[in-house]
Design a protein around this motif. Structure first.
Motif, PDB file in Angstrom:
ATOM      1  N   SER A 139      10.592   0.742  -0.871  1.00 45.06           N
ATOM      2  CA  SER A 139      11.100   0.377  -2.233  1.00 45.06           C
ATOM      3  C   SER A 139      10.244  -0.935  -2.791  1.00 45.06           C
ATOM      4  CB  SER A 139      12.474   0.134  -2.286  1.00 45.06           C
ATOM      5  OG  SER A 139      12.821  -0.969  -1.522  1.00 45.06           O
ATOM      6  N   HIS A 140      10.528  -0.942  -4.258  1.00 52.04           N
ATOM      7  CA  HIS A 140       9.918  -2.305  -4.664  1.00 52.04           C
ATOM      8  C   HIS A 140      10.701  -3.575  -4.281  1.00 52.04           C
ATOM      9  CE1 HIS A 140       7.551  -4.544  -7.770  1.00 52.04           C
ATOM     10  NE2 HIS A 140       8.685  -5.008  -8.227  1.00 52.04           N
ATOM     11  N   SER A 190       0.903  -1.159   0.101  1.00 48.88           N
ATOM     12  CA  SER A 190      -0.058  -0.149   0.090  1.00 48.88           C
ATOM     13  C   SER A 190       0.742   1.187   0.095  1.00 48.88           C
ATOM     14  CB  SER A 190      -1.005   0.058   1.204  1.00 48.88           C
ATOM     15  OG  SER A 190      -1.620   1.089   1.504  1.00 48.88           O
ATOM     16  N   ALA A 191       1.688   1.453   0.522  1.00 45.15           N
ATOM     17  CA  ALA A 191       2.765   2.586   0.941  1.00 45.15           C
ATOM     18  C   ALA A 191       3.454   2.630  -0.439  1.00 45.15           C
ATOM     19  CB  ALA A 191       3.891   2.246   1.947  1.00 45.15           C
ATOM     20  N   TRP A 192       4.062   1.609  -1.064  1.00 47.05           N
ATOM     21  CA  TRP A 192       4.792   1.827  -2.139  1.00 47.05           C
ATOM     22  C   TRP A 192       3.705   2.121  -3.566  1.00 47.05           C
ATOM     23  CZ3 TRP A 192       4.437  -1.155  -6.947  1.00 47.05           C
ATOM     24  CH2 TRP A 192       5.350  -0.858  -7.771  1.00 47.05           C
ATOM     25  N   GLU A 193       2.432   1.739  -3.485  1.00 47.67           N
ATOM     26  CA  GLU A 193       1.510   2.104  -4.444  1.00 47.67           C
ATOM     27  C   GLU A 193       1.411   3.680  -4.177  1.00 47.67           C
ATOM     28  OE1 GLU A 193      -1.699  -0.656  -3.887  1.00 47.67           O
ATOM     29  OE2 GLU A 193      -1.130  -1.900  -5.422  1.00 47.67           O
ATOM     30  N   LYS A 194       0.966   4.029  -2.987  1.00 43.08           N
ATOM     31  CA  LYS A 194       0.841   5.548  -2.817  1.00 43.08           C
ATOM     32  C   LYS A 194       1.920   6.248  -3.203  1.00 43.08           C
ATOM     33  CE  LYS A 194      -2.263   5.022   1.384  1.00 43.08           C
ATOM     34  NZ  LYS A 194      -2.211   4.991   2.640  1.00 43.08           N
ATOM     35  N   ARG A 195       3.192   5.881  -2.878  1.00 44.92           N
ATOM     36  CA  ARG A 195       4.496   6.593  -3.339  1.00 44.92           C
ATOM     37  C   ARG A 195       4.379   6.767  -4.798  1.00 44.92           C
ATOM     38  NH1 ARG A 195       8.214   8.233   0.118  1.00 44.92           N
ATOM     39  NH2 ARG A 195       9.694   8.338  -1.358  1.00 44.92           N
ATOM     40  N   THR A 196       4.200   5.407  -5.605  1.00 45.22           N
ATOM     41  CA  THR A 196       4.140   5.225  -7.051  1.00 45.22           C
ATOM     42  C   THR A 196       3.251   6.298  -7.567  1.00 45.22           C
ATOM     43  OG1 THR A 196       5.041   3.164  -6.708  1.00 45.22           O
ATOM     44  CG2 THR A 196       3.880   3.778  -8.934  1.00 45.22           C
TER      45      THR A 196
END
Length: 150
Positions: free
Chosen positions: A59-60, A21-27
C-alpha cells in the motif's frame, strides 16, 4: 560502528526501493486495468488481473513507512558516525598520554643512568688524582718541554 550504520542505511534504502517499485507496478497495472475496462477489452483485463494478483500487496502507507524508516536510518547512521569519531578521538588522546608516559619513564631512566655514569667518572678522576703525585706531573712536564726544544 560506522559500518553498522552504513549497512543499516543500505538495508532500509533497498527495502524502500522494493516497496516503491512494487507499489508503482501495482498502480501501473491498476491503471491499465481501468483503461482496458473502459475500452472494453475483457481478455486484457483478465491477464492484467492475474498479473496484479501475482504482485506483493503493497500500500501507499507501507511505502511511506519504508521512507520514514530509511530517513531514520540515515539519522542513525550519522549519529553512529559521530559516536565512532568521538570514540576514536578519545582513543587517540589515551594513546598519546601513554606515549608521553613511556617517553617520560625513558627520560628518567636515561637521566638516572647518566647520573650514575657521572658519579663513576668522578670516582675514577679522584682515583687518578690520588695515584698521580705532583712530582710525577712536574717530571712529565719537564720531559715534554725538553723534547720540544729539539
Amino acid at each position: 560502528m560506522h559500518c553498522v550504520g552504513i549497512q543499516l542505511e543500505k538495508h532500509c534504502s533497498r527495502a524502500r526501493s522494493k516497496a516503491l517499485s512494487a507499489w508503482e507496478k501495482r498502480t501501473d497495472i491498476s491503471t491499465a486495468i481501468n483503461v482496458a475496462t473502459k475500452k472494453k477489452i475483457p481478455k486484457l483485463v483478465q491477464e492484467l488481473k492475474v498479473k496484479l494478483d501475482g504482485l506483493p500487496q503493497v500500500s501507499h502507507t507501507a511505502v511511506l513507512k519504508r521512507k520514514e524508516e530509511h530517513l531514520a536510518s540515515k539519522v542513525l547512521k550519522s549519529d553512529l558516525h559521530k559516536l565512532a569519531n568521538r570514540r576514536f578521538g578519545r582513543a587517540q588522546e589515551v594513546s598519546t598520554e601513554r606515549v608521553i608516559a613511556v617517553m617520560s619513564l625513558w627520560a628518567k631512566h636515561e637521566e638516572s643512568v647518566a647520573m650514575e655514569e657521572v658519579k663513576a667518572l668522578g670516582e675514577a678522576v679522584q682515583e687518578v688524582e690520588l695515584s698521580v703525585q705532583s712530582a710525577d706531573v712536574d717530571a712529565a712536564l719537564d720531559i715534554h718541554s725538553f723534547a720540544n726544544r729539539f
